[in-house]
Design an enzyme around this catalytic site. Structure first.
Site, PDB file in Angstrom:
ATOM      1  N   SER A   1      28.310   4.937  -9.624  1.00  0.00           N
ATOM      2  CA  SER A   1      29.359   5.598  -8.901  1.00  0.00           C
ATOM      3  C   SER A   1      28.854   5.899  -7.892  1.00  0.00           C
ATOM      4  CB  SER A   1      29.598   6.888  -9.762  1.00  0.00           C
ATOM      5  OG  SER A   1      28.418   7.401  -9.988  1.00  0.00           O
TER       6      SER A   1
ATOM      7  N   LYS B   1      27.186  12.640  -1.934  1.00  0.00           N
ATOM      8  CA  LYS B   1      28.257  12.822  -2.893  1.00  0.00           C
ATOM      9  C   LYS B   1      29.050  13.807  -3.340  1.00  0.00           C
ATOM     10  CE  LYS B   1      28.112  10.253  -7.553  1.00  0.00           C
ATOM     11  NZ  LYS B   1      27.778   9.668  -8.008  1.00  0.00           N
TER      12      LYS B   1
ATOM     13  N   SER C   1      24.051   5.634 -11.206  1.00  0.00           N
ATOM     14  CA  SER C   1      24.642   5.076 -10.348  1.00  0.00           C
ATOM     15  C   SER C   1      23.588   5.198  -8.753  1.00  0.00           C
ATOM     16  CB  SER C   1      25.553   6.596 -10.174  1.00  0.00           C
ATOM     17  OG  SER C   1      26.675   5.740 -11.505  1.00  0.00           O
TER      18      SER C   1
HETATM   19  N1  GLN Z   1      27.999   3.006 -14.122  1.00  0.00           N
HETATM   20  C1  GLN Z   1      27.712   4.611 -15.273  1.00  0.00           C
HETATM   21  C2  GLN Z   1      29.245   5.091 -16.129  1.00  0.00           C
HETATM   22  O1  GLN Z   1      29.929   4.490 -15.949  1.00  0.00           O
HETATM   23  C3  GLN Z   1      26.519   4.959 -15.073  1.00  0.00           C
HETATM   24  C4  GLN Z   1      27.439   6.069 -13.692  1.00  0.00           C
HETATM   25  C5  GLN Z   1      26.827   7.146 -13.442  1.00  0.00           C
HETATM   26  O2  GLN Z   1      25.135   7.249 -13.000  1.00  0.00           O
HETATM   27  N2  GLN Z   1      27.516   8.619 -13.164  1.00  0.00           N
HETATM   28  O3  GLN Z   1      28.745   5.856 -17.112  1.00  0.00           O
END
Ligand code: GLN
Length: 482
Positions: free
Chosen positions: A154, A79, A178
């Protein structure tokens, strides 16, 4: 056997046997990833020089009669919020579009030590903020099963790459879901470790009290192999926990008997019927394997979204203040003075979702609102932790769906931030409590889109999660049959 259907363990074994070389693998996967990327857009930068160096090291080790590392010759996608020395690290943001880091994250050092082949840096929601990979400066990523749908986020690029066979392994990061949610949407395995299990050194911070780097793979075994490589105490991260890590591959062996809790709040309103059915079927299979199933209650589940988004955004607003055009990254040139430089750099450098979160976070931390928002959310977080403590007095593990729905359509929630946030309802609670949780595939809906099942464990008991996940995977057989 086709390279792309091989597991990490199979690739390493074949290289050691001399069936092919690490350079064969590196070249094949790089070429394939480059060819597929025009369609998938899941890689932002390719890791040619990393891959070539690793292949060379492996050949030298083998020639010298030395055992190559645990991930010898295994392609992996990283990532793009994990710092890689001399390889562009963007966090999928304009503000870091040309940022070349001078050092490696601790997890990258661990991968290199074990001779992994880094294929490239994966697309993601900008700075990890999102659930659909649509908030990327580098564009969207399609769901690998149906391009009309999102891959989740994400870590959407990481999940799409693994599900599409561009690499058997990927690293993602999980702040509120994410790793788990994109794993669920793409039909792969993703583990969010306990807070403190994996070093955050070199992970670009979003919500520092939540962020964890997590392994993503097609099978539970591969996920365990990667986890065993990155799960280590690190003195360079003050929140890294110092405890004796068990052997996570040994943990897969045998069928341990667990008492498993099913939280009634998760199997109620808002869940898609097909998701509910697939998870219930899996729970029946777990019962058939001799585990004891009981209904439990996590009464403050409803408050978890508000608490998570208040705290995570507050932390983000502070963490992202370092991107000011002075030290690194993009700097606006249309300026007369310093204050204007900050404003123009940040206005042009960040995307809409990131700016929304900085504003929300700054608001909840500001004088007069701090008690009402941040502090209240911090208290709710403690209550949610208590809920889990009580539940884990009764059971060893908790099973839930990973997400209330399967993948949603591209564009479906992009103009509805609250709707997007609410889709994280099943993943954020474990994040608030710092607990480990995995998502494994447990079926498909009538459109053929994957359904994910989440297993949450006690603090630092990834070994128990992996054992149950491995045995359920054997029976559900989702990726093993493909
Ligand atoms: N979808 C969640 C957010 O937008 C989690 C994102 C993540 O875990 N980086 O904060």
């Amino acid at each position: 056997m086709e390279f792309e259907s091989m597991s990490a363990a199979q690739i390493r074994a074949s290289i050691i046997k001399g069936e092919f070389t690490a350079s064969d693998i590196a070249e094949y996967f790089l070429k394939q990833a480059k060819a597929e990327n025009s369609r998938l857009n899941c890689i932002i930068s390719f890791g040619d020089s990393y891959a070539a160096r690793a292949a060379e090291n492996i050949s030298q080790k083998i020639a010298a009669g030395l055992a190559p590392g645990k991930l010898a010759g295994v392609p992996i996608v990283i990532k793009d919020n994990l710092i890689t020395k001399d390889l562009r690290t963007t966090c999928a943001s304009h503000i870091l579009e040309d940022f070349i880091p001078p050092y490696n994250a601790t997890v990258i050092e661990s991968l290199l030590k074990q001779d992994a082949i880094i294929i490239g840096k994966a697309n993601m929601d900008e700075f990890g903020m999102g659930s659909s990979n649509e908030h990327s400066y580098f564009g969207r990523v399609p769901n690998p099963i149906d391009p009309e749908y999102v891959p989740g986020g994400s870590s959407g690029g990481s999940a799409c790459a693994v599900a599409s066979g561009l690499a058997p392994l990927a690293l993602g990061s999980d702040t509120g879901g994410s790793v788990r949610q994109p794993a669920s949407f793409c039909g792969i395995v993703g583990l969010k470790p306990s807070y403190g299990a994996v070093s955050r050194y070199g992970l670009v911070a979003f919500g520092s009290s939540f962020d964890q780097i997590g392994p993503m793979a097609r099978t539970v075994e591969d996920c365990a192999i990667l986890f065993s490589v990155i799960c280590k105490h690190d003195p360079r991260d003050s929140t890294s926990a110092n405890y004796v890590r068990p052997d996570y591959l040994e943990a897969l062996k045998g069928r341990k008997k667990f008492s498993i809790g099913i939280p009634r709040e998760y199997m109620a309103e808002g869940i898609d019927g097909e998701v509910l059915k697939a998870v219930q079927d899996a729970i029946e299979k777990a019962e058939g394997q001799g585990h004891e199933i009981t209904e439990i209650s996590l009464p403050h589940t409803k408050q978890s979204i508000a608490a998570y988004y208040t705290i995570a955004n507050s932390e983000a607003s502070s963490n992202l203040s370092r991107f000011d055009g002075v030290r690194y990254g993009y700097r606006s040139t249309a300026i007369d003075d310093l204050a204007e430089m900050y404003i123009r750099t940040r206005s042009a450098g960040f995307g809409a979702e990131v700016k929304r979160r900085i504003m929300l976070g700054t608001y909840s931390l500001s004088t007069g609102y701090y008690d009402e928002y941040y502090l209240k959310a911090a208290k709710v977080r403690e209550i949610i932790r208590d809920d889990f403590d009580k539940a884990f007095n009764e059971v060893d593990l908790i099973i839930t769906p990973t997400s209330p729905t399967t993948a949603f359509k591209l564009g479906e929630k992009i103009d509805n931030p609250l709707g997007m946030y609410l889709s994280d309802i099943y993943t954020v609670s474990a994040s608030l409590a710092g607990l480990p949780a995995i998502s494994i595939p447990c079926g498909k809906d009538n459109k053929g889109l994957p359904i994910g099942l989440q297993i949450i464990g006690k603090m630092f008991r990834e070994d128990e999660i992996l054992n149950l996940a491995y045995n359920l995977e054997r029976e559900i057989g989702y990726n093993l049959k493909q």
